[in-house]
Design an enzyme around this catalytic site. Sequence first.
Site, PDB file in Angstrom:
ATOM      1  N   GLU A 118     -10.971  -8.529  -9.589  1.00 28.97           N
ATOM      2  CA  GLU A 118      -9.903  -8.512 -10.554  1.00 28.97           C
ATOM      3  C   GLU A 118      -9.757  -9.904 -11.110  1.00 28.97           C
ATOM      4  O   GLU A 118      -8.715 -10.450 -11.146  1.00 28.97           O
ATOM      5  CB  GLU A 118      -8.986  -7.671 -10.215  1.00 28.97           C
ATOM      6  CG  GLU A 118      -9.078  -6.457  -9.939  1.00 28.97           C
ATOM      7  CD  GLU A 118      -7.778  -5.606  -9.598  1.00 28.97           C
ATOM      8  OE1 GLU A 118      -6.634  -5.775  -9.916  1.00 28.97           O
ATOM      9  OE2 GLU A 118      -8.001  -4.647  -8.606  1.00 28.97           O
ATOM     10  N   GLU A 147     -13.413   2.557  -6.808  1.00 28.81           N
ATOM     11  CA  GLU A 147     -12.369   3.000  -6.464  1.00 28.81           C
ATOM     12  C   GLU A 147     -11.866   4.482  -7.045  1.00 28.81           C
ATOM     13  O   GLU A 147     -10.566   4.319  -7.537  1.00 28.81           O
ATOM     14  CB  GLU A 147     -11.252   1.913  -6.595  1.00 28.81           C
ATOM     15  CG  GLU A 147     -11.507   0.408  -6.003  1.00 28.81           C
ATOM     16  CD  GLU A 147     -10.552  -0.463  -6.087  1.00 28.81           C
ATOM     17  OE1 GLU A 147      -9.350  -0.234  -6.581  1.00 28.81           O
ATOM     18  OE2 GLU A 147     -11.036  -1.928  -5.730  1.00 28.81           O
TER      19      GLU A 147
HETATM   20  O1  G3I Z   1       0.172  -1.080   7.435  1.00 31.17           O
HETATM   21  C1  G3I Z   1       1.452  -1.326   6.955  1.00 31.17           C
HETATM   22  C2  G3I Z   1       2.440  -0.231   7.735  1.00 31.17           C
HETATM   23  O2  G3I Z   1       2.247  -0.739   9.267  1.00 31.17           O
HETATM   24  C3  G3I Z   1       3.902  -0.620   7.107  1.00 31.17           C
HETATM   25  O3  G3I Z   1       4.419   0.626   7.728  1.00 31.17           O
HETATM   26  C4  G3I Z   1       3.725  -0.250   5.589  1.00 31.17           C
HETATM   27  C5  G3I Z   1       5.135  -0.346   5.112  1.00 31.17           C
HETATM   28  O4  G3I Z   1       5.671  -1.594   5.121  1.00 31.17           O
HETATM   29  O5  G3I Z   1       3.028  -1.226   4.940  1.00 31.17           O
HETATM   30  C6  G3I Z   1       1.656  -1.082   5.305  1.00 31.17           C
HETATM   31  O6  G3I Z   1       0.901  -1.878   4.658  1.00 31.17           O
HETATM   32  C7  G3I Z   1       0.522  -1.722   3.334  1.00 31.17           C
HETATM   33  C8  G3I Z   1      -0.797  -1.505   2.943  1.00 31.17           C
HETATM   34  O7  G3I Z   1      -0.939  -1.186   1.587  1.00 31.17           O
HETATM   35  C9  G3I Z   1      -1.318  -0.183   3.634  1.00 31.17           C
HETATM   36  O8  G3I Z   1      -0.388   1.026   3.236  1.00 31.17           O
HETATM   37  C10 G3I Z   1       1.017  -2.909   2.582  1.00 31.17           C
HETATM   38  O9  G3I Z   1       2.275  -3.251   2.592  1.00 31.17           O
HETATM   39  C11 G3I Z   1       0.469  -3.017   0.998  1.00 31.17           C
HETATM   40  O10 G3I Z   1       0.844  -3.983   0.450  1.00 31.17           O
HETATM   41  C12 G3I Z   1      -0.667  -2.257   0.844  1.00 31.17           C
HETATM   42  O11 G3I Z   1      -1.060  -2.054  -0.662  1.00 31.17           O
HETATM   43  C13 G3I Z   1      -2.587  -1.962  -0.927  1.00 31.17           C
HETATM   44  C14 G3I Z   1      -2.701  -2.881  -2.069  1.00 31.17           C
HETATM   45  O12 G3I Z   1      -4.234  -2.818  -2.470  1.00 31.17           O
HETATM   46  C15 G3I Z   1      -2.712  -4.419  -1.619  1.00 31.17           C
HETATM   47  O13 G3I Z   1      -3.734  -4.441  -0.505  1.00 31.17           O
HETATM   48  C16 G3I Z   1      -2.818  -0.783  -1.178  1.00 31.17           C
HETATM   49  O14 G3I Z   1      -2.709   0.372  -0.060  1.00 31.17           O
HETATM   50  C17 G3I Z   1      -4.206  -0.360  -1.779  1.00 31.17           C
HETATM   51  O15 G3I Z   1      -4.225   0.846  -2.427  1.00 31.17           O
HETATM   52  C18 G3I Z   1      -4.408  -1.460  -2.904  1.00 31.17           C
HETATM   53  O16 G3I Z   1      -5.690  -1.428  -3.514  1.00 31.17           O
HETATM   54  C19 G3I Z   1      -6.131  -2.141  -4.781  1.00 31.17           C
HETATM   55  C20 G3I Z   1      -7.552  -2.907  -4.193  1.00 31.17           C
HETATM   56  O17 G3I Z   1      -7.564  -3.457  -3.211  1.00 31.17           O
HETATM   57  C21 G3I Z   1      -7.995  -3.398  -5.784  1.00 31.17           C
HETATM   58  N1  G3I Z   1      -8.112  -2.603  -6.758  1.00 31.17           N
HETATM   59  C22 G3I Z   1      -6.625  -1.927  -6.994  1.00 31.17           C
HETATM   60  C23 G3I Z   1      -6.243  -1.128  -5.886  1.00 31.17           C
HETATM   61  C24 G3I Z   1      -4.925  -0.572  -6.092  1.00 31.17           C
HETATM   62  O18 G3I Z   1      -3.514  -1.586  -6.039  1.00 31.17           O
END
Ligand code: G3I
Length: 470
Positions: free
Chosen positions: A214, A330
């Site tokens: 991105e 995705e």
């Molecule tokens: O693992 C922790 C967990 O231990 C904790 O209880 C929970 C609540 O605080 O957080 C969990 O981590 C989260 C993780 O997702 C797993 O659920 C992070 O806070 C959260 O920031 C993370 O968000 C991810 C995001 O990317 C940032 O990495 C999303 O799941 C994921 O779907 C999203 O994916 C992105 C792609 O990488 C790029 N394209 C867009 C896509 C959607 O945003």
Amino acid sequence: MYEDGIDGDSLKEVVAKGIKYIDIGAAVLPKPLFRPDVDEVDDDDLLENIPNEPADSVRDGIYRSSTSSIFTNTLDPLVASTSSREAGAPDEFDIAPKIPTRYARTLRHEFNAVVVEHHLKWAPLCVETNIAGPAQEPRRLGRYDFHHADAIVDWAIKHNMKVKGHVLVWHVTSPTEILEEMTPEQVREQLRRHIFTTMAHFRGRIKVWDVVNEALAPDGSLAENIFYRKLGPGYIEECFRWAHEADPDAMLLYNDNKVEGMNGPNKRKADAFFHLLAGLVKNGVPIHGCGIQAHFNAAGTGRNRPPTPRMVKNQIHRLGNLGLKVNISEMDVRVSQLPPNLRQIAQRQIYHDIVAAALTEPAFDGIWLWGFTDRHTWVTHFYYDDEPLIFDEEYGRKEAYYGLRDALSSIVPGEKFGAGVLLDTDEDEQGNCWGHQWIQEPVEDCLDASFSKPENDGVVGADRPDWELT
Ligand code: G3I
């Protein structure tokens, strides 16, 4: 309720019969992989092995709550992840369930590949060194903690599943606050160190990487993110060259969203995506493929409308002409903003038609879903309650599952290549536009190939994720 082996071949069993190898992958979260869903176990002794759910920790600070945008959670992901980890807070990795979870069983039965949804990105991997250091000392990036990502990667390899590395460079999940304090040369050094450290750790286990994610703004210009501002537009090329140096055998990809259709709802960004890749190829940059994300909203209008199968086929075709492989990286299809009676029809047709069209292109080499069960989808945390995936909350196969499976079947010898999908036009013999049963925009718009209006193209150089602007 999902049970292995009932109701016909699994997705990967269908793909295994195809005329060419195709990745059928899914993004994976550690919690449901290693920890049964709360309503899944009624076996107390299993439960007693599960530490109490850590307080809704603020690890990795992004996406922490459904209402917050990733830009209001200013907590530095580095600090959060270190503090909860070093504080000894139990987390989903500290237990091994006595029986595979439904999530794990479904994943290994249906898919031949996985991608780590979050825990292989820079912020979750790299922890700050001098959290308690003197305030006046510059904050520095320190050691790497791979144990989360290793647990997922090793699980996949144990079950003979390919792993795609996602993602080395994405400004949204980088230690941005610390990088902002650094000089351009220090940022360059840290970025190179991150790529080498991460790829070296997984070398031999991960052979395909999303290198940069991105980097384009909604209008197709380069997003003026931390890397652009510190290193200039050449950072993308530099990252690919460092990744190739770190692992010359790895397949290196560029990944972006709202770029899926040629002459479609996001014409300017899709063209910019093509020209960015064409430029990298022309400059001899070691890039081997690209991912078009396909985060679709069936109820979307204007730029947020899904592209037609013809548009996706044509985009993959011209990318293939650059010598690149293309994957849908995705995919999920939001439907909750549609009238309830249209949701399943729309979702099934989008999964079916888009994938069947993509499979008619030689350059197309894989379809990756962003999760696979509605019980665990980022959409609910980031947008609203929705049902964007192919298994329901009880791991039952949905209409969308059968639509995707029928599409995958189209490459099995003896089956109808293209699955009867409109590929050369957007309207059928009766003059109906593709998706006319559920599309929420005036149907005539469908025929206007360049119906992305300049005013809809979003902000020049915006570094906010495009899907956040919907
Ligand atoms: O693992 C922790 C967990 O231990 C904790 O209880 C929970 C609540 O605080 O957080 C969990 O981590 C989260 C993780 O997702 C797993 O659920 C992070 O806070 C959260 O920031 C993370 O968000 C991810 C995001 O990317 C940032 O990495 C999303 O799941 C994921 O779907 C999203 O994916 C992105 C792609 O990488 C790029 N394209 C867009 C896509 C959607 O945003």
